[in-house]
Design a protein around this motif. Structure first.
Motif, PDB file in Angstrom:
ATOM      1  N   ALA A   1       0.868  -1.272   0.032  1.00 14.84           N
ATOM      2  CA  ALA A   1       0.064  -0.073   0.017  1.00 14.84           C
ATOM      3  C   ALA A   1       0.941   1.264  -0.176  1.00 14.84           C
ATOM      4  N   ARG A   2       2.094   1.192   0.427  1.00 17.13           N
ATOM      5  CA  ARG A   2       2.913   2.144   0.641  1.00 17.13           C
ATOM      6  C   ARG A   2       4.435   1.928   0.528  1.00 17.13           C
ATOM      7  N   GLY A   3       5.340   3.002   0.493  1.00 16.24           N
ATOM      8  CA  GLY A   3       6.618   2.687   0.488  1.00 16.24           C
ATOM      9  C   GLY A   3       7.214   1.695  -0.979  1.00 16.24           C
ATOM     10  N   GLN A   4       8.242   0.931  -0.479  1.00 16.11           N
ATOM     11  CA  GLN A   4       8.805   0.136  -1.459  1.00 16.11           C
ATOM     12  C   GLN A   4       7.876  -0.934  -2.228  1.00 16.11           C
ATOM     13  N   GLY A   5       6.800  -1.368  -1.429  1.00 17.76           N
ATOM     14  CA  GLY A   5       5.932  -2.334  -2.096  1.00 17.76           C
ATOM     15  C   GLY A   5       5.090  -1.564  -2.798  1.00 17.76           C
ATOM     16  N   ALA A   6       4.580  -0.158  -2.600  1.00 16.50           N
ATOM     17  CA  ALA A   6       3.659   0.627  -3.474  1.00 16.50           C
ATOM     18  C   ALA A   6       4.734   0.824  -4.935  1.00 16.50           C
ATOM     19  N   CYS A   7       5.878   1.050  -4.713  1.00 13.39           N
ATOM     20  CA  CYS A   7       6.761   1.305  -5.820  1.00 13.39           C
ATOM     21  C   CYS A   7       7.034   0.183  -6.773  1.00 13.39           C
ATOM     22  N   ILE A   8       7.027  -0.818  -6.193  1.00 21.21           N
ATOM     23  CA  ILE A   8       7.226  -2.240  -6.991  1.00 21.21           C
ATOM     24  C   ILE A   8       5.841  -2.540  -7.682  1.00 21.21           C
ATOM     25  N   ALA A   9       4.741  -2.244  -6.912  1.00 22.69           N
ATOM     26  CA  ALA A   9       3.140  -2.485  -7.608  1.00 22.69           C
ATOM     27  C   ALA A   9       3.158  -1.627  -8.679  1.00 22.69           C
ATOM     28  N   THR A  10       3.541  -0.433  -8.276  1.00 18.66           N
ATOM     29  CA  THR A  10       3.216   0.533  -9.519  1.00 18.66           C
ATOM     30  C   THR A  10       4.163   0.439 -10.846  1.00 18.66           C
ATOM     31  N   MET A  11       5.268  -0.196 -10.526  1.00 21.25           N
ATOM     32  CA  MET A  11       6.341  -0.575 -11.721  1.00 21.25           C
ATOM     33  C   MET A  11       5.606  -1.793 -12.368  1.00 21.25           C
ATOM     34  N   LEU A  12       5.024  -2.677 -11.792  1.00 17.85           N
ATOM     35  CA  LEU A  12       4.674  -3.762 -12.334  1.00 17.85           C
ATOM     36  C   LEU A  12       3.316  -3.562 -13.284  1.00 17.85           C
ATOM     37  N   VAL A  13       2.365  -2.788 -12.468  1.00 20.27           N
ATOM     38  CA  VAL A  13       1.002  -2.382 -13.273  1.00 20.27           C
ATOM     39  C   VAL A  13       1.368  -1.523 -14.496  1.00 20.27           C
ATOM     40  N   GLN A  14       2.253  -0.560 -14.332  1.00 16.52           N
ATOM     41  CA  GLN A  14       2.895   0.138 -15.620  1.00 16.52           C
ATOM     42  C   GLN A  14       3.584  -0.975 -16.610  1.00 16.52           C
ATOM     43  N   ALA A  15       3.991  -1.970 -16.186  1.00 13.40           N
ATOM     44  CA  ALA A  15       4.569  -2.798 -17.071  1.00 13.40           C
ATOM     45  C   ALA A  15       3.725  -3.951 -17.631  1.00 13.40           C
ATOM     46  N   GLY A  16       2.269  -3.710 -17.209  1.00 10.85           N
ATOM     47  CA  GLY A  16       1.411  -4.444 -18.040  1.00 10.85           C
ATOM     48  C   GLY A  16       0.752  -5.614 -17.187  1.00 10.85           C
ATOM     49  N   ALA A  17       1.300  -5.731 -16.111  1.00 12.43           N
ATOM     50  CA  ALA A  17       0.958  -7.091 -15.205  1.00 12.43           C
ATOM     51  C   ALA A  17      -0.441  -6.881 -14.349  1.00 12.43           C
ATOM     52  N   GLN A  18      -0.953  -7.986 -13.948  1.00 17.18           N
ATOM     53  CA  GLN A  18      -2.244  -7.785 -13.126  1.00 17.18           C
ATOM     54  C   GLN A  18      -1.567  -7.971 -11.779  1.00 17.18           C
ATOM     55  N   VAL A  19      -1.714  -7.109 -11.004  1.00 16.41           N
ATOM     56  CA  VAL A  19      -0.699  -7.173  -9.723  1.00 16.41           C
ATOM     57  C   VAL A  19      -1.812  -7.121  -8.610  1.00 16.41           C
ATOM     58  N   TYR A  20      -1.676  -8.115  -7.470  1.00 15.44           N
ATOM     59  CA  TYR A  20      -2.490  -7.998  -6.196  1.00 15.44           C
ATOM     60  C   TYR A  20      -1.675  -7.644  -5.273  1.00 15.44           C
ATOM     61  N   VAL A  21      -2.104  -6.500  -4.658  1.00 12.25           N
ATOM     62  CA  VAL A  21      -1.336  -5.683  -3.698  1.00 12.25           C
ATOM     63  C   VAL A  21      -1.998  -6.127  -2.264  1.00 12.25           C
ATOM     64  N   MET A  22      -1.311  -6.550  -1.309  1.00 11.65           N
ATOM     65  CA  MET A  22      -1.996  -6.997  -0.012  1.00 11.65           C
ATOM     66  C   MET A  22      -1.172  -6.010   0.880  1.00 11.65           C
ATOM     67  N   ASP A  23      -1.959  -5.491   2.018  1.00  6.97           N
ATOM     68  CA  ASP A  23      -1.510  -4.833   3.089  1.00  6.97           C
ATOM     69  C   ASP A  23      -2.444  -4.838   4.150  1.00  6.97           C
ATOM     70  N   ARG A  24      -1.980  -4.644   5.446  1.00  9.66           N
ATOM     71  CA  ARG A  24      -2.743  -4.577   6.676  1.00  9.66           C
ATOM     72  C   ARG A  24      -3.652  -3.348   6.881  1.00  9.66           C
ATOM     73  N   LEU A  25      -3.105  -2.400   5.983  1.00 13.22           N
ATOM     74  CA  LEU A  25      -3.834  -0.839   6.195  1.00 13.22           C
ATOM     75  C   LEU A  25      -5.139  -0.822   6.108  1.00 13.22           C
ATOM     76  N   PRO A  26      -5.929  -0.375   6.671  1.00 17.19           N
ATOM     77  CA  PRO A  26      -7.650  -0.406   6.665  1.00 17.19           C
ATOM     78  C   PRO A  26      -7.809   0.294   5.204  1.00 17.19           C
ATOM     79  N   GLU A  27      -8.880  -0.109   4.511  1.00 14.40           N
ATOM     80  CA  GLU A  27      -9.244   0.442   3.341  1.00 14.40           C
ATOM     81  C   GLU A  27      -9.464   1.568   3.158  1.00 14.40           C
ATOM     82  N   GLY A  28      -9.894   2.390   4.103  1.00 13.36           N
ATOM     83  CA  GLY A  28     -10.150   3.930   3.939  1.00 13.36           C
ATOM     84  C   GLY A  28      -8.719   4.710   4.147  1.00 13.36           C
ATOM     85  N   ASP A  29      -7.462   4.004   4.432  1.00  9.27           N
ATOM     86  CA  ASP A  29      -6.359   4.696   4.361  1.00  9.27           C
ATOM     87  C   ASP A  29      -6.024   5.459   3.282  1.00  9.27           C
ATOM     88  N   GLY A  30      -5.451   6.592   3.146  1.00  9.14           N
ATOM     89  CA  GLY A  30      -5.208   7.318   1.980  1.00  9.14           C
ATOM     90  C   GLY A  30      -4.003   6.741   1.207  1.00  9.14           C
TER      91      GLY A  30
END
Length: 85
Positions: free
Chosen positions: A16-45
């Motif tokens: 949802a944030r930090g290094q994980g968000a950066c990796i997820a963003t790069m993968l989506v921009q490269a065309g992947a179907q990315v499943y992102v998991m995090d413990r942050l509540p859904e309402g977190d910005g």
């Protein structure tokens, strides 16, 4: 190798944030179907910021609020991936 991630799935934990968000963003921009998991509540910005960062990307983003320490979380992820393929 520009289209390597097209049609492939990737799982990013702590994404949802930090290094994980950066990796997820790069993968989506490269065309992947990315499943992102995090413990942050859904309402977190952080979730909205991540989704906005890939709004025009060629891949797809699926965000899941869950705890990867729980086996049932991984079962849910496996079901989502199977359902989308």
């Amino acid at each position: 190798m520009d289209d390597y991630w097209n049609g492939k799935a990737a799982v990013v934990t702590g994404g949802a944030r930090g290094q994980g968000a950066c990796i997820a963003t790069m993968l989506v921009q490269a065309g992947a179907q990315v499943y992102v998991m995090d413990r942050l509540p859904e309402g977190d910005g952080a979730w909205q910021k991540l989704s906005a960062s890939v709004a025009n990307a060629s891949g797809e983003l699926t965000c899941m609020q869950l705890d990867v320490a729980l086996p049932e979380s991984w079962q849910l992820v496996a079901r989502k991936i199977k359902a989308s393929s």
